[in-house]
Design an enzyme around this catalytic site. Sequence first.
Site, short mmCIF file in Angstrom:
data_model
loop_
_atom_site.label_atom_id
_atom_site.label_comp_id
_atom_site.label_asym_id
_atom_site.label_seq_id
_atom_site.Cartn_x
_atom_site.Cartn_y
_atom_site.Cartn_z
CB THR A 117 3.24 7.84 -1.11
OG1 THR A 117 3.82 7.85 0.27
CG2 THR A 117 3.94 9.97 -1.45
CG ASN A 146 8.51 2.80 0.53
OD1 ASN A 146 9.71 3.67 1.80
ND2 ASN A 146 6.97 3.27 0.28
NE ARG A 176 -2.79 -0.52 3.19
CZ ARG A 176 -3.50 -0.05 4.05
NH1 ARG A 176 -4.91 -0.09 4.18
NH2 ARG A 176 -3.06 -0.04 5.55
CG ASP A 177 3.63 4.52 0.84
OD1 ASP A 177 3.34 5.24 0.43
OD2 ASP A 177 4.40 5.18 1.97
CB VAL A 178 4.85 -0.13 -3.98
CG1 VAL A 178 5.86 -0.08 -4.70
CG2 VAL A 178 4.21 -1.18 -3.15
#
Length: 276
Positions: free
Chosen positions: A83, A50, A44-46
């Site tokens: 993001t 990261n 959920r935040d690739v």
Amino acid sequence: DARSVHDVMEARGWRPLEDDALAVVARGCIAGLAALHADRQLHRDVKPSNILLDWKWRVKLSDFGVSRAVDNTLGVAQTYVGTLAFMAPERIVGGDDACASDVGSVGLCFATCALGKIPLPQADGYWAVVRAICDGDPPQLDPKDGHDAQLCDATNACLRRDATSRPTAQQLLDHPFVRRGQSIYAAAATERDRRAAQTTQSSPGRFGFPVWHLADEDGSNEEKKAQDLEALARKATAWRRTRPSSSQSSSFRSSHGSRARSRPRGTSDSLRPTRP
């Protein structure tokens, strides 16, 4: 050791990443997502910051602070986190999170590395980005612009607006571009091992220059490629900064501390009290 893909791109001045290098990164990202999704977890935040690299160009996904287990057989979660610039459209409009949302995010990472910029109107503000993601056409890579055809196919498939039409991470492992990354990585590892046997200069604490281009089938122009890659490695490690040693820091503090104690409190050199 090389920090994140974002750090590497920033050190390169955001020049587009070479196709072979991006294939190696793609291979690691997709393999990581496939393993995560197989365990019924969503990232959920690739995003580039990261996606971590080490000196052997092994890829690791990081920052699982907003990850979540999938709760049912539909493979969805129901919270809004992550993001904005790298969110899939269905997440911004409040839809359910699914594995396809991670695939959409990783596709935008590939497009960002290939273009050398996030393909969204960030300069126009928050709502312009929201409208571009939700209402505009998805970013696309075009072979006519000089991009590799396999890269374009993989990236554009990940960025399809309809989440159900995007390939799964497991399916992407069989995509020619991802398989190419695996072949390049394996060939580079073999070449790195061969060189390590001949020299003792490289160490795990340093970012060894990437050697994927040396795996070309024709074997032509290897000397020029090695020079180019050494230059790339120097730029990729430009974020390293020399810090003063602890002894230097201690001597600095002690010398300035003693000087400060010799002054009357609340005065400076130019405002010392004088006797009448």
